[in-house]
Scaffold this motif. Sequence first.
Motif, PDB file in Angstrom:
ATOM      1  N   TYR A  84       0.838  -1.189   0.000  1.00 45.81           N
ATOM      2  CA  TYR A  84       0.000   0.000   0.000  1.00 45.81           C
ATOM      3  C   TYR A  84       0.875   1.241   0.000  1.00 45.81           C
ATOM      4  N   GLN A  85       0.521   2.211  -0.829  1.00 45.56           N
ATOM      5  CA  GLN A  85       1.317   3.419  -0.994  1.00 45.56           C
ATOM      6  C   GLN A  85       0.701   4.588  -0.227  1.00 45.56           C
ATOM      7  N   GLU A  86       1.540   5.446   0.267  1.00 40.64           N
ATOM      8  CA  GLU A  86       1.108   6.669   0.930  1.00 40.64           C
ATOM      9  C   GLU A  86       0.250   7.480  -0.040  1.00 40.64           C
ATOM     10  N   ASN A  87      -0.927   7.889   0.397  1.00 42.38           N
ATOM     11  CA  ASN A  87      -1.886   8.637  -0.419  1.00 42.38           C
ATOM     12  C   ASN A  87      -2.318   7.876  -1.673  1.00 42.38           C
ATOM     13  N   GLY A  88      -2.214   6.561  -1.651  1.00 43.60           N
ATOM     14  CA  GLY A  88      -2.643   5.748  -2.791  1.00 43.60           C
ATOM     15  C   GLY A  88      -4.055   5.232  -2.584  1.00 43.60           C
ATOM     16  N   ASP A  89      -4.481   4.391  -3.484  1.00 43.26           N
ATOM     17  CA  ASP A  89      -5.799   3.784  -3.380  1.00 43.26           C
ATOM     18  C   ASP A  89      -5.804   2.784  -2.223  1.00 43.26           C
TER      19      ASP A  89
END
Length: 131
Positions: A84-89
């Motif tokens: 999971y990415q920072e500010n991602g979906d």
Amino acid sequence: MAVPAGPTEVRYTGNGVTTVFAVPLLVIQATDLAVYVNGVRLTSGYIQSGVGNPTSTVTFTAAPAASSQILFQLEVPFERLNDYQENGDFLAKTVNRDFDRIWQALKQLLRFTGRALMLGPFDVDGQGAFR
């Protein structure tokens, strides 16, 4: 989808005729299900359908011989598939699937601990009676 409680394996006995067998386990990915006939893990000779549903099926290209022991067993690898990415979906579908895989992996640990000798909660290691 919530992970249902229950077993992580199902056994059948071949009759030389039947080729389609129900797998009443939640199989999230096809690679999570190990198929054994007479203790030998198969990697081909069958087709899985209904993967991702609470119940799926395995269809053998040739019927297992009469009296052969058939075992369908969840073997979910202990790995993380998504990053999971920072500010991602942060989609519920993706997160739920990740959590379901974690619970499936934990359920298979119970398969082994449920078959082990255990001391009672108040017994001291090295003493007491196994239950």
